[in-house]
Design an enzyme around this catalytic site. Structure first.
Site, short mmCIF file in Angstrom:
data_model
loop_
_atom_site.label_atom_id
_atom_site.label_comp_id
_atom_site.label_asym_id
_atom_site.label_seq_id
_atom_site.Cartn_x
_atom_site.Cartn_y
_atom_site.Cartn_z
N ARG A 52 10.37 24.60 19.34
CA ARG A 52 9.48 24.02 20.33
C ARG A 52 8.07 23.82 19.78
O ARG A 52 7.75 24.25 18.67
CB ARG A 52 9.46 24.92 21.56
N LYS A 70 8.94 29.16 19.76
CA LYS A 70 7.87 28.41 20.42
C LYS A 70 6.52 28.90 19.92
O LYS A 70 6.28 30.11 19.87
CB LYS A 70 7.96 28.59 21.94
N HIS A 82 20.29 34.70 14.23
CA HIS A 82 21.06 34.29 15.40
C HIS A 82 20.65 34.98 16.69
O HIS A 82 20.19 36.11 16.69
CB HIS A 82 22.57 34.49 15.18
N TYR A 85 14.89 34.93 20.59
CA TYR A 85 13.78 34.14 21.12
C TYR A 85 12.50 34.66 20.51
O TYR A 85 12.20 35.87 20.59
CB TYR A 85 13.68 34.25 22.66
N ASN A 96 13.05 40.20 8.36
CA ASN A 96 14.38 40.01 8.93
C ASN A 96 14.31 40.31 10.41
O ASN A 96 13.93 41.41 10.81
CB ASN A 96 15.41 40.92 8.27
N ASN A 105 6.83 37.79 25.61
CA ASN A 105 5.45 37.34 25.46
C ASN A 105 4.74 37.02 26.77
O ASN A 105 3.56 36.74 26.77
CB ASN A 105 5.40 36.12 24.54
N ALA A 142 17.60 49.39 15.83
CA ALA A 142 18.39 48.55 16.74
C ALA A 142 18.37 49.12 18.14
O ALA A 142 18.38 50.34 18.33
CB ALA A 142 19.83 48.44 16.23
#
Length: 171
Positions: A52, A70, A82, A85, A96, A105, A142
């Site tokens: 974006r 974005k 993969h 966002y 990574n 955000n 994780a």
């Protein structure tokens, strides 16, 4: 985005006419690259990625399937492979970003920024709650939700310990 301003390429790829892609960029099927996006040489984008407005991707990055970015700057050699966002962020070199990482955000009123230093490893299924700074070569475990700054060369883990209640379902 006006349909007249978009060029549809083979494989369902859409690239806005104002996007700048250097030579050697590989765009895989079903990607959308919107206005005001820059991608440097040696990058692989997609499949199914959405870049974006305000996205800047440095050399030799991998932006994988189902990644949306974005208004962010991505440093050289960084991998966001993969299901992630990334919004309103500055990410250093050779970082990574694991599967399922979300940059949180927006607080309901305004956008906040995340800054990630060089060489950081962010594990899968992590929430990064901005405003946030993660120092150089830090590691994020994780499944963590990180809402405080992480110093350089540190390990951050923010999750509950697993508890097994044996026989619970039988009760």
């Amino acid at each position: 985005m006006n349909i007249k301003e978009i060029k549809k390429l083979k494989g369902g790829v859409f690239i806005h006419k104002s996007a700048v892609l250097e030579e050697g960029v590989k765009i895989l099927p079903f990607c959308v690259i919107e206005e005001d996006v820059e991608i440097k040489s040696g990058c692989v984008i997609g499949p199914f990625a959405r870049l974006r407005k305000g996205t800047r991707i440095s050399e030799n990055c991998k932006i994988g399937n189902f990644v949306e970015i974005k208004n962010s700057k991505i440093g050289k050699g960084t991998k966001i492979n993969h299901h992630a966002y990334v919004g309103d962020a500055t990410i250093g070199e050779n970082v990574n970003i694991g599967a399922g990482v979300i940059f949180c955000n927006y607080d309901g009123k305004k956008k906040h920024e995340t800054h990630i230093g060089n060489g950081v490893f962010v594990g899968s299924n992590v929430n990064l709650v901005a405003p946030l700074t993660i120092g150089e070569k830090a590691v994020i475990g994780a499944g963590s939700t990180i809402d405080k700054d992480v110093p350089a060369f540190s390990l951050a883990i923010a999750r509950e310990r697993q508890i097994n209640k044996e026989g619970y379902v039988k009760q």
